[in-house]
Design a protein around this motif. Structure first.
Motif, PDB file in Angstrom:
ATOM      1  N   SER A  31       0.831  -1.200   0.000  1.00 44.44           N
ATOM      2  CA  SER A  31       0.000   0.000   0.000  1.00 44.44           C
ATOM      3  C   SER A  31       0.869   1.255   0.000  1.00 44.44           C
ATOM      4  O   SER A  31       2.023   1.232   0.415  1.00 44.44           O
ATOM      5  CB  SER A  31      -0.929   0.018   1.219  1.00 44.44           C
ATOM      6  N   TYR A  32       0.277   2.329  -0.480  1.00 47.91           N
ATOM      7  CA  TYR A  32       0.936   3.636  -0.440  1.00 47.91           C
ATOM      8  C   TYR A  32      -0.138   4.711  -0.412  1.00 47.91           C
ATOM      9  O   TYR A  32      -1.313   4.466  -0.694  1.00 47.91           O
ATOM     10  CB  TYR A  32       1.886   3.828  -1.621  1.00 47.91           C
ATOM     11  N   THR A  33       0.266   5.931  -0.064  1.00 43.80           N
ATOM     12  CA  THR A  33      -0.678   7.039   0.045  1.00 43.80           C
ATOM     13  C   THR A  33       0.004   8.330  -0.389  1.00 43.80           C
ATOM     14  O   THR A  33       1.158   8.313  -0.815  1.00 43.80           O
ATOM     15  CB  THR A  33      -1.244   7.143   1.471  1.00 43.80           C
ATOM     16  N   VAL A  34      -0.717   9.455  -0.242  1.00 40.36           N
ATOM     17  CA  VAL A  34      -0.274  10.703  -0.871  1.00 40.36           C
ATOM     18  C   VAL A  34       0.615  11.576   0.010  1.00 40.36           C
ATOM     19  O   VAL A  34       1.221  12.520  -0.486  1.00 40.36           O
ATOM     20  CB  VAL A  34      -1.492  11.532  -1.324  1.00 40.36           C
ATOM     21  N   CYS A  35       0.687  11.307   1.310  1.00 37.49           N
ATOM     22  CA  CYS A  35       1.499  12.180   2.169  1.00 37.49           C
ATOM     23  C   CYS A  35       1.860  11.470   3.474  1.00 37.49           C
ATOM     24  O   CYS A  35       1.281  10.438   3.841  1.00 37.49           O
ATOM     25  CB  CYS A  35       0.759  13.491   2.475  1.00 37.49           C
ATOM     26  N   GLU A  36       2.810  12.054   4.180  1.00 39.30           N
ATOM     27  CA  GLU A  36       3.332  11.474   5.417  1.00 39.30           C
ATOM     28  C   GLU A  36       2.264  11.405   6.509  1.00 39.30           C
ATOM     29  O   GLU A  36       2.208  10.438   7.266  1.00 39.30           O
ATOM     30  CB  GLU A  36       4.518  12.310   5.920  1.00 39.30           C
ATOM     31  N   SER A  37       1.424  12.429   6.621  1.00 39.57           N
ATOM     32  CA  SER A  37       0.432  12.470   7.701  1.00 39.57           C
ATOM     33  C   SER A  37      -0.568  11.331   7.599  1.00 39.57           C
ATOM     34  O   SER A  37      -0.932  10.709   8.608  1.00 39.57           O
ATOM     35  CB  SER A  37      -0.302  13.815   7.690  1.00 39.57           C
ATOM     36  N   ILE A  38      -1.034  11.033   6.388  1.00 42.28           N
ATOM     37  CA  ILE A  38      -1.981   9.928   6.215  1.00 42.28           C
ATOM     38  C   ILE A  38      -1.283   8.595   6.453  1.00 42.28           C
ATOM     39  O   ILE A  38      -1.845   7.690   7.084  1.00 42.28           O
ATOM     40  CB  ILE A  38      -2.625   9.985   4.818  1.00 42.28           C
ATOM     41  N   ALA A  39      -0.053   8.461   5.979  1.00 38.54           N
ATOM     42  CA  ALA A  39       0.705   7.230   6.225  1.00 38.54           C
ATOM     43  C   ALA A  39       0.877   6.992   7.720  1.00 38.54           C
ATOM     44  O   ALA A  39       0.705   5.863   8.208  1.00 38.54           O
ATOM     45  CB  ALA A  39       2.065   7.302   5.534  1.00 38.54           C
ATOM     46  N   GLU A  40       1.195   8.048   8.453  1.00 32.46           N
ATOM     47  CA  GLU A  40       1.384   7.920   9.905  1.00 32.46           C
ATOM     48  C   GLU A  40       0.061   7.598  10.598  1.00 32.46           C
ATOM     49  O   GLU A  40       0.020   6.801  11.549  1.00 32.46           O
ATOM     50  CB  GLU A  40       1.965   9.215  10.469  1.00 32.46           C
TER      51      GLU A  40
END
Length: 380
Positions: free
Chosen positions: A149-158
């Motif tokens: 999985s991956y996402t668009v920014c660090e905040s959502i990943a965290e």
């Protein structure tokens, strides 16, 4: 030398593919790196033509809004996914995840997930707590099982790491260094020709969905205090007609131009003309608060300074790179004052356009796609 096709990858998203820049970039990157791509979407209004170097498939839906739309979409998508040849499934966002997850299990095919946002936290769901809980339950069931999985920014990943213990890659939604410009069609050219001479006026640009919490009404309300400006609104959404009515109420029909939604291949024609761009968001949930819109980088690419909300991911780019100004309140006269000040500060177009375009060489899809390709190549 002929390209070797390695694996068949089926990509799905719950829109009509016309304006989704992120999905188009991901699909093109995979296609250019030897994957046999099939991109699946749906038709929400009229069927507009698509011209892509990879295969696309869109199906009609009877229901166009609310939870029944997502129920029908996932049932139809599941049926399609079960019978398409595939080695990998790539799902975009939580609203397409139920069908992809079930198909992945039934067909024993690995699943890659791309989170464009914190879906249960979008304003449309924050206001509907029962529906929001349904989507949260779906994520509770499926997310702990996501291997790729991956996402668009660090905040959502965290956020997802803290909630589910999964480690998501970060692939920001950034434009390519170079794009093939699609000429403006006759209707759009006619819209631009209705503008007063841009030699005497400054062009303000809003690009994106005309939805709740996007700040479009704030900009329109500031326009009576900005006599030397034209506002161009490129997009559609739930508040589109309401914003048209607001502009008419304020007698701004000649200074607020609505183009409607544009294919992303044409949108850059407008971006390149702008003197100032907007990313003004209301804090209506974590999805907006943690968002990193592709507009941050679109404006940068075309040398357009940005007036943006002071949210963490936006500030992470705008502040250190000095690509615009961050604000936290939006009263009409204050907003007009800030816009006027910015237009004066950024009046020397050649200087700031060159500097922003240098930054665009650093912030480009050609760098981001490496992370996405690395994740997909790990799939077993």
């Amino acid at each position: 030398m002929s390209r070797v096709i390695t694996k068949r990858i089926v990509i799905s998203v719950s829109n009509d593919l016309i304006a989704d820049q992120r999905v188009a970039k991901v699909s093109a990157s995979l296609h250019n790196n030897g994957y046999n791509v099939l991109l699946i979407g749906c038709i929400k209004k009229e069927r507009k033509p698509l011209k892509r170097p990879y295969r696309t498939y869109r199906f009609n839906l009877f229901f166009k809004k609310k939870f029944i739309f997502y129920l029908e979409y996932n049932l139809r998508l599941l049926f399609v996914l079960l019978f398409k040849r595939k080695d990998i499934l790539l799902c975009n966002d939580t609203d397409a995840l139920p069908a992809n997850f079930i198909a992945s299990k039934l067909c024993r095919v690995p699943l890659v997930f791309d989170a464009h946002e914190l879906f249960p936290e979008v304003p449309e769901l924050v206001k509907r707590p029962q529906v929001k809980r349904v989507w949260e339950k779906i994520e509770d069931i499926i997310f702990p099982h996501l291997k790729y999985s991956y996402t668009v920014c660090e905040s959502i990943a965290e956020h997802y790491k803290q909630k589910y213990g999964i480690k998501m890659g970060v692939v920001r939604n950034i434009p390519n260094k170079t794009d093939s410009n699609t000429p403006i069609n006759n209707n759009q050219r006619k819209a631009l020709e209705t503008l007063p001479s841009l030699e005497e006026k400054k062009l303000l640009l809003y690009q994106g969905a005309v939805n709740v919490g996007r700040g479009v009404e704030w900009i329109i309300n500031a326009m009576p205090y900005l006599d030397n400006c034209i506002l161009c609104i490129c997009g559609e959404g739930d508040l589109f007609h309401e914003m048209q009515a607001l502009a008419k109420e304020k007698q701004l029909e000649k200074r607020v131009i609505f183009t409607g939604r544009l294919p992303f291949e044409e949108l850059n024609q407008y971006t390149a003309l702008a003197d100032l761009g907007f990313i003004l968001l209301e804090n209506m949930g974590l999805s907006y608060y943690y968002s990193l819109p592709n507009r941050v980088f679109d404006y940068m690419k075309y040398g357009v300074p940005v007036l943006a909300s002071n949210f963490p991911e936006i500030a992470r780019i705008v502040e250190p790179n000095h690509t615009g100004k961050l604000i936290s309140h939006y009263e009409p006269e204050y907003l007009a004052e800030v816009i006027t000040q910015m237009l004066k500060e950024w009046e020397d177009k050649s200087t700031y356009k060159n500097r922003l375009k240098e930054l665009a060489d650093k912030y480009c899809w050609e760098n981001e796609e490496k992370v996405m390709l690395e994740i997909v190549r790990k799939v077993k």
